[in-house]
Design an enzyme around this catalytic site. Sequence first.
Site, PDB file in Angstrom:
ATOM      1  N   TYR A  85      85.290 -13.224 -94.031  1.00 21.02           N
ATOM      2  CA  TYR A  85      83.501 -13.022 -94.188  1.00 21.02           C
ATOM      3  C   TYR A  85      83.071 -11.740 -94.620  1.00 21.02           C
ATOM      4  O   TYR A  85      82.182 -11.572 -95.606  1.00 21.02           O
ATOM      5  CB  TYR A  85      83.039 -13.591 -93.055  1.00 21.02           C
TER       6      TYR A  85
ATOM      7  N   LYS B 227      81.217 -10.287 -98.065  1.00 25.26           N
ATOM      8  CA  LYS B 227      79.824  -9.457 -98.335  1.00 25.26           C
ATOM      9  C   LYS B 227      79.988  -8.179 -99.289  1.00 25.26           C
ATOM     10  O   LYS B 227      79.179  -8.044 -99.955  1.00 25.26           O
ATOM     11  CB  LYS B 227      79.467  -9.303 -97.087  1.00 25.26           C
TER      12      LYS B 227
HETATM   13  N1  NAP Z   1      73.252 -13.684 -88.519  1.00 24.04           N
HETATM   14  C1  NAP Z   1      73.584 -12.227 -88.451  1.00 24.04           C
HETATM   15  O1  NAP Z   1      73.714 -11.616 -87.350  1.00 24.04           O
HETATM   16  C2  NAP Z   1      73.983 -11.462 -89.627  1.00 24.04           C
HETATM   17  C3  NAP Z   1      74.378 -10.152 -89.591  1.00 24.04           C
HETATM   18  C4  NAP Z   1      74.622  -9.586 -90.912  1.00 24.04           C
HETATM   19  C5  NAP Z   1      74.269 -10.015 -92.098  1.00 24.04           C
HETATM   20  N2  NAP Z   1      73.668 -11.345 -92.133  1.00 24.04           N
HETATM   21  C6  NAP Z   1      73.516 -11.979 -93.321  1.00 24.04           C
HETATM   22  O2  NAP Z   1      72.263 -12.472 -93.366  1.00 24.04           O
HETATM   23  C7  NAP Z   1      71.911 -13.574 -94.020  1.00 24.04           C
HETATM   24  C8  NAP Z   1      71.159 -14.623 -93.243  1.00 24.04           C
HETATM   25  O3  NAP Z   1      72.106 -14.883 -92.136  1.00 24.04           O
HETATM   26  P1  NAP Z   1      71.575 -16.075 -91.102  1.00 24.04           P
HETATM   27  O4  NAP Z   1      72.136 -15.480 -89.811  1.00 24.04           O
HETATM   28  O5  NAP Z   1      70.468 -16.542 -91.515  1.00 24.04           O
HETATM   29  O6  NAP Z   1      72.893 -17.351 -91.526  1.00 24.04           O
HETATM   30  P2  NAP Z   1      72.763 -18.528 -91.038  1.00 24.04           P
HETATM   31  O7  NAP Z   1      71.666 -19.011 -89.780  1.00 24.04           O
HETATM   32  O8  NAP Z   1      74.212 -18.869 -90.776  1.00 24.04           O
HETATM   33  O9  NAP Z   1      72.430 -19.491 -92.197  1.00 24.04           O
HETATM   34  C9  NAP Z   1      73.121 -19.564 -93.391  1.00 24.04           C
HETATM   35  C10 NAP Z   1      72.548 -20.346 -94.556  1.00 24.04           C
HETATM   36  O10 NAP Z   1      72.997 -20.302 -95.554  1.00 24.04           O
HETATM   37  C11 NAP Z   1      72.963 -21.498 -96.242  1.00 24.04           C
HETATM   38  N3  NAP Z   1      74.322 -22.042 -96.964  1.00 24.04           N
HETATM   39  C12 NAP Z   1      75.389 -21.415 -96.771  1.00 24.04           C
HETATM   40  N4  NAP Z   1      76.409 -21.898 -97.673  1.00 24.04           N
HETATM   41  C13 NAP Z   1      75.514 -22.416 -98.618  1.00 24.04           C
HETATM   42  C14 NAP Z   1      76.014 -23.076 -99.812  1.00 24.04           C
HETATM   43  N5  NAP Z   1      77.109 -23.236-100.505  1.00 24.04           N
HETATM   44  N6  NAP Z   1      74.823 -23.603-100.539  1.00 24.04           N
HETATM   45  C15 NAP Z   1      73.729 -23.430-100.008  1.00 24.04           C
HETATM   46  N7  NAP Z   1      73.263 -22.942 -98.960  1.00 24.04           N
HETATM   47  C16 NAP Z   1      74.355 -22.345 -98.087  1.00 24.04           C
HETATM   48  C17 NAP Z   1      73.052 -22.350 -95.061  1.00 24.04           C
HETATM   49  O11 NAP Z   1      72.730 -23.622 -95.388  1.00 24.04           O
HETATM   50  P3  NAP Z   1      73.321 -24.913 -94.402  1.00 24.04           P
HETATM   51  O12 NAP Z   1      72.405 -24.992 -93.410  1.00 24.04           O
HETATM   52  O13 NAP Z   1      73.233 -25.960 -95.575  1.00 24.04           O
HETATM   53  O14 NAP Z   1      74.941 -24.644 -94.115  1.00 24.04           O
HETATM   54  C18 NAP Z   1      72.081 -21.743 -94.078  1.00 24.04           C
HETATM   55  O15 NAP Z   1      70.983 -21.865 -94.660  1.00 24.04           O
HETATM   56  C19 NAP Z   1      73.496 -13.854 -94.588  1.00 24.04           C
HETATM   57  O16 NAP Z   1      73.637 -13.578 -95.849  1.00 24.04           O
HETATM   58  C20 NAP Z   1      74.230 -13.170 -93.644  1.00 24.04           C
HETATM   59  O17 NAP Z   1      75.549 -12.879 -94.432  1.00 24.04           O
HETATM   60  C21 NAP Z   1      73.720 -12.086 -90.893  1.00 24.04           C
END
Ligand code: NAP
Length: 355
Positions: free
Chosen positions: A143, A147
């Site tokens: 992962y 990124k």
């Molecule tokens: N969470 C953290 O602590 C964290 C830390 C650092 C960076 N980030 C970054 O912040 C962003 C948001 O994270 P989050 O925590 O909101 O993630 P999350 O809750 O896991 O949600 C991920 C989202 O991406 C969608 N997705 C994944 N693959 C897809 C695909 N092939 N086509 C369409 N939609 C897709 C998922 O849709 P489905 O519901 O259909 O699966 C979901 O809506 C991400 O870019 C992540 O890398 C997060």
Amino acid sequence: MTILVTGSSGHLGANLVRRLLKDNHSVRVLLREESNNSAVDGLEVEKVYGDLRDLSSVVAAVKGCDRIYHTAAKISTIYGDANFQQELYDCNVLGTRNILRAALETGVKRVVVTSSSAALGYKPGEPSNENTPFYPFNPTLPYEFTKVFVEHEALKAFADGLDVVIVQSWAIIGPNDFKPSRMGQILLDFANGKLPAYTTGGRDWVATKDLVNAHILAMEKGRSGQTYTISSEYLTLPEMMVIFEKVTGRKRPMLCLPIGLMASIGKVLDMIISPIAPNAPRYITAGGLKLLATNQTADCSKAKTELGYQPTSIEQAVIEAYQDFVHRGLIKNPKGVISLNPTPSQPTTTLVGSK
Ligand SMILES: NC(=O)c1ccc[n+]([C@@H]2O[C@H](COP(=O)([O-])OP(=O)(O)OC[C@H]3O[C@@H](n4cnc5c(N)ncnc54)[C@H](OP(=O)(O)O)[C@@H]3O)[C@@H](O)[C@H]2O)c1
């Protein structure tokens, strides 16, 4: 002006969409039909169904939009097998390429791409910022590699003429966490008296409200082709447990295992589980614990200077996350912070029974 948000069923996207609607924007969301999309239930958004890996559905979602927040990504702290890694790469890297190509072709004015602290380097004892180089020869999760490549895709699109800004998120905490996230699950287990133990170690965390603000500031004021790293504050896990106690009105688990021991347990679990179920999501992973063990801190001075970003507190984010879980009936016999506001997306804070 129509704004497309990808990842709206996820933690960041769900909060970002609510803020955009509150600011009276017209919002389109890209959803996957087979997913749990309850995060957008009842919201006045235009729903378009597709998948980031399918260029034609991405082009259809992007057409007619002026701006895009590309928050979607597949997040994981496991290594997984070859199929799992391919899915990570396709969703995150090729998915970002598809969105950015579609944005270029259809004349989208600006895109904000969500990246991660995972794409940053780390020097012990020094805060990481946008200039801390990612070093690929340390143990790195699939992962995390994706990124880094997501940022490369954004910079390639910038070189091709797209107006694009990158926002790097640290570990997210806050409300509207429908999946829920790893920290959201820990808070739920803590509040339901089901967390058996905790560990030491720490890192910078970001409140969903701050991260949403930063995305909007990046869209309004960010310099094209630039990256902004966004956190709220550094906390160790024991410090987080103090906040959880205050907010939930419950005591933390008696057992605190040092991070070194937990990391060893994570490695053993990985060795046992990976050959049998390489792609099974799990609570304790060596990769997740590695993030805590480094005690990585953030330097957000670029975002503060250029965007006017002002971080708030993780305690407030925990209060909001807790209130939202209570409203959704996920915490049995809630004892701590009770919200009087029935709208989970806009909680008011009333401290009941906390010291
Ligand atoms: N969470 C953290 O602590 C964290 C830390 C650092 C960076 N980030 C970054 O912040 C962003 C948001 O994270 P989050 O925590 O909101 O993630 P999350 O809750 O896991 O949600 C991920 C989202 O991406 C969608 N997705 C994944 N693959 C897809 C695909 N092939 N086509 C369409 N939609 C897709 C998922 O849709 P489905 O519901 O259909 O699966 C979901 O809506 C991400 O870019 C992540 O890398 C997060």
